[in-house]
Design an enzyme around this catalytic site. Structure first.
Site, PDB file in Angstrom:
ATOM      1  N   ASN A  11       8.359   6.551   2.463  1.00 45.87           N
ATOM      2  CA  ASN A  11       7.454   6.424   1.111  1.00 45.87           C
ATOM      3  C   ASN A  11       5.958   6.644   1.399  1.00 45.87           C
ATOM      4  O   ASN A  11       5.213   6.378   2.301  1.00 45.87           O
ATOM      5  CB  ASN A  11       7.154   4.535   1.218  1.00 45.87           C
ATOM      6  CG  ASN A  11       6.471   4.096   0.106  1.00 45.87           C
ATOM      7  OD1 ASN A  11       5.992   4.917  -0.586  1.00 45.87           O
ATOM      8  ND2 ASN A  11       5.975   2.898  -0.161  1.00 45.87           N
ATOM      9  N   TRP A  12       5.764   8.053   0.851  1.00 50.75           N
ATOM     10  CA  TRP A  12       4.506   8.691   1.037  1.00 50.75           C
ATOM     11  C   TRP A  12       3.205   8.067   0.402  1.00 50.75           C
ATOM     12  O   TRP A  12       2.277   8.255   0.695  1.00 50.75           O
ATOM     13  CB  TRP A  12       4.762  10.062   0.391  1.00 50.75           C
ATOM     14  CG  TRP A  12       5.747  10.843   1.229  1.00 50.75           C
ATOM     15  CD1 TRP A  12       6.517  10.602   2.081  1.00 50.75           C
ATOM     16  CD2 TRP A  12       5.826  12.505   0.885  1.00 50.75           C
ATOM     17  NE1 TRP A  12       7.488  11.530   2.376  1.00 50.75           N
ATOM     18  CE2 TRP A  12       6.861  12.887   1.751  1.00 50.75           C
ATOM     19  CE3 TRP A  12       5.131  13.240  -0.008  1.00 50.75           C
ATOM     20  CZ2 TRP A  12       7.488  14.082   1.679  1.00 50.75           C
ATOM     21  CZ3 TRP A  12       5.691  14.549   0.024  1.00 50.75           C
ATOM     22  CH2 TRP A  12       6.999  14.841   0.905  1.00 50.75           C
ATOM     23  N   LYS A  13       3.717   7.041  -0.349  1.00 50.61           N
ATOM     24  CA  LYS A  13       2.266   6.314  -1.150  1.00 50.61           C
ATOM     25  C   LYS A  13       1.492   7.409  -1.956  1.00 50.61           C
ATOM     26  O   LYS A  13       1.915   8.407  -2.256  1.00 50.61           O
ATOM     27  CB  LYS A  13       1.707   5.359  -0.038  1.00 50.61           C
ATOM     28  CG  LYS A  13       2.430   4.465   0.672  1.00 50.61           C
ATOM     29  CD  LYS A  13       1.854   3.497   1.442  1.00 50.61           C
ATOM     30  CE  LYS A  13       2.889   2.434   2.066  1.00 50.61           C
ATOM     31  NZ  LYS A  13       2.588   1.399   2.793  1.00 50.61           N
ATOM     32  N   HIS A  97       7.426  -2.845  -4.422  1.00 49.90           N
ATOM     33  CA  HIS A  97       6.587  -2.802  -3.190  1.00 49.90           C
ATOM     34  C   HIS A  97       5.303  -3.626  -3.234  1.00 49.90           C
ATOM     35  O   HIS A  97       4.929  -3.960  -4.151  1.00 49.90           O
ATOM     36  CB  HIS A  97       6.071  -1.312  -2.998  1.00 49.90           C
ATOM     37  CG  HIS A  97       5.376  -1.082  -1.762  1.00 49.90           C
ATOM     38  ND1 HIS A  97       4.406  -1.551  -1.309  1.00 49.90           N
ATOM     39  CD2 HIS A  97       6.347  -0.544  -0.620  1.00 49.90           C
ATOM     40  CE1 HIS A  97       4.059  -1.330   0.050  1.00 49.90           C
ATOM     41  NE2 HIS A  97       5.179  -0.447   0.427  1.00 49.90           N
ATOM     42  N   GLU A  99       2.737  -3.340  -2.325  1.00 50.02           N
ATOM     43  CA  GLU A  99       1.230  -3.006  -2.844  1.00 50.02           C
ATOM     44  C   GLU A  99       1.311  -3.212  -4.507  1.00 50.02           C
ATOM     45  O   GLU A  99       0.336  -3.431  -4.985  1.00 50.02           O
ATOM     46  CB  GLU A  99       1.023  -1.372  -2.306  1.00 50.02           C
ATOM     47  CG  GLU A  99       0.635  -1.784  -0.812  1.00 50.02           C
ATOM     48  CD  GLU A  99       1.026  -0.280  -0.081  1.00 50.02           C
ATOM     49  OE1 GLU A  99       1.457   0.470  -0.486  1.00 50.02           O
ATOM     50  OE2 GLU A  99       1.126  -0.334   1.119  1.00 50.02           O
ATOM     51  N   GLU A 169       9.712  -6.116   3.990  1.00 47.35           N
ATOM     52  CA  GLU A 169       8.537  -5.498   4.468  1.00 47.35           C
ATOM     53  C   GLU A 169       7.633  -6.717   4.696  1.00 47.35           C
ATOM     54  O   GLU A 169       6.814  -6.997   3.563  1.00 47.35           O
ATOM     55  CB  GLU A 169       8.007  -4.421   3.319  1.00 47.35           C
ATOM     56  CG  GLU A 169       8.814  -3.141   3.421  1.00 47.35           C
ATOM     57  CD  GLU A 169       8.029  -1.977   3.108  1.00 47.35           C
ATOM     58  OE1 GLU A 169       8.311  -1.014   3.735  1.00 47.35           O
ATOM     59  OE2 GLU A 169       7.406  -2.061   1.983  1.00 47.35           O
ATOM     60  N   GLY A 175       0.849  -0.957   7.247  1.00 48.89           N
ATOM     61  CA  GLY A 175      -0.357  -0.133   7.746  1.00 48.89           C
ATOM     62  C   GLY A 175      -1.183  -0.770   8.851  1.00 48.89           C
ATOM     63  O   GLY A 175      -2.226  -0.244   8.639  1.00 48.89           O
ATOM     64  N   SER A 215       4.900  -0.480   9.821  1.00 51.87           N
ATOM     65  CA  SER A 215       4.653   0.068  11.045  1.00 51.87           C
ATOM     66  C   SER A 215       5.696   0.522  11.964  1.00 51.87           C
ATOM     67  O   SER A 215       5.781   0.363  13.246  1.00 51.87           O
ATOM     68  CB  SER A 215       3.441  -0.917  12.041  1.00 51.87           C
ATOM     69  OG  SER A 215       2.272  -1.298  11.140  1.00 51.87           O
ATOM     70  N   GLY A 236       6.064   4.278   6.136  1.00 49.68           N
ATOM     71  CA  GLY A 236       4.748   4.587   5.398  1.00 49.68           C
ATOM     72  C   GLY A 236       4.218   5.738   6.241  1.00 49.68           C
ATOM     73  O   GLY A 236       4.533   6.993   6.105  1.00 49.68           O
ATOM     74  N   GLY A 237       3.433   5.164   7.243  1.00 48.77           N
ATOM     75  CA  GLY A 237       2.231   6.209   7.577  1.00 48.77           C
ATOM     76  C   GLY A 237       3.336   7.266   8.499  1.00 48.77           C
ATOM     77  O   GLY A 237       3.023   8.429   8.588  1.00 48.77           O
TER      78      GLY A 237
END
Ligand code: 13P
Length: 256
Positions: A11-13, A97, A99, A169, A175, A215, A236-237
């Site tokens: 998930n590149w956001k 998600h 967010e 999640e 993050g 993470s 993510g990251g």
């Protein structure tokens, strides 16, 4: 050991331009584009779907989006429909998600409409659920997860649910570098599998993949992926660089 094929989704956001997407996907394709024993999905922002899709054509890597609107067309300024995603050859879509829930006020009912629209358009939803830190500390983790899962899947038929991927999640792990322990994660994954069994039956529940997100990194992935009910990761990251993403894919291949 399970019969479910592991799935690693990035998930590149809100990261990467169209050109940057081409470069990143090209590197991932070079490293693991022919791998068949793990399902690999990249979810770039809408503006990079087309370039990412071209870069992964002819590989085993699949394209996903990070969100969509439930309606097919119409006066929804700034929104994107399932049909538009299909036209770019996306086959997965992340829905609900945390967010989107927290920053854009998405409700379970709205997310449920999206799940139905995705399934109707042959897009596989990656339905995200997870508790906040306050909810975990208040002892309501399982209740929150149950509500989000059951409301998100409301009205989804037995014949459809094996196309759905669930992502657990925990919001406090996203993050933050604070990963859930393997026991914390496995407990919730087993609980989700139990709910799927209750609502859809054992055979179907055994087919649904439940990803962990929050993470996940090459260093902690092997232990998480070795858990009985953890079928992959929503990253993510660590999905923003080919090297770490590829290491996660390889960790999933080794965990199988
Ligand atoms: P991080 O891997 O950056 O914690 O993000 C997880 C996530 O939100 C994936 O959807």
């Amino acid at each position: 050991m399970s019969s479910r094929k592991k799935l690693i989704a990035g998930n590149w956001k809100m990261n990467k331009t169209s050109a940057e997407a081409t470069a990143l996907v090209t590197d991932v394709v070079t490293a693991v584009g022919k791998l068949t024993d793990v399902d690999i999905v990249v979810c770039p922002p809408f503006t990079a779907l087309e370039s990412a899709g071209k870069a992964l054509a002819d590989s085993n890597i699949r394209l996903g989006a990070q969100n969509m609107h439930p309606e097919a067309t119409g006066a929804y300024t700034g929104e994107i429909s399932a049909g538009m995603l299909r036209a770019l050859f996306a086959t997965y879509v992340i829905l609900g998600h945390s967010e989107r829930r927290a920053l854009f006020a998405e409700t379970d009912a709205f997310i449920n409409q999206k799940v139905h629209a995705a399934l109707k358009n042959q897009l596989k939803p990656i339905l995200c659920v997870g508790e906040s830190l306050a909810e975990r500390e208040g002892g309501s983790t399982l209740k929150v997860v149950q509500t989000q899962l059951e409301a998100g899947l409301e009205g989804v038929g037995k014949d459809q649910v094996s196309s759905v991927v669930i992502a657990y999640e925990p919001v406090w792990a996203i993050g933050t570098g604070k990963v859930a322990t393997t026991d914390q994660a496995q407990e919730v994954h087993a609980f989700i599998r139990g709910l799927l069994t209750k609502n859809f039956g054992e055979a179907i529940a055994q087919k649904v993949r439940i990803l962990y997100g929050g993470s996940m990194k090459p260093a902690n992935a092997p232990d998480l992926l070795a858990q009985k009910d953890i079928d992959g990761g929503l990253i993510g990251g660590a999905s923003l660089e080919a090297r770490s993403f590829v290491e996660l894919v390889n960790a999933a291949a080794a965990a199988k």
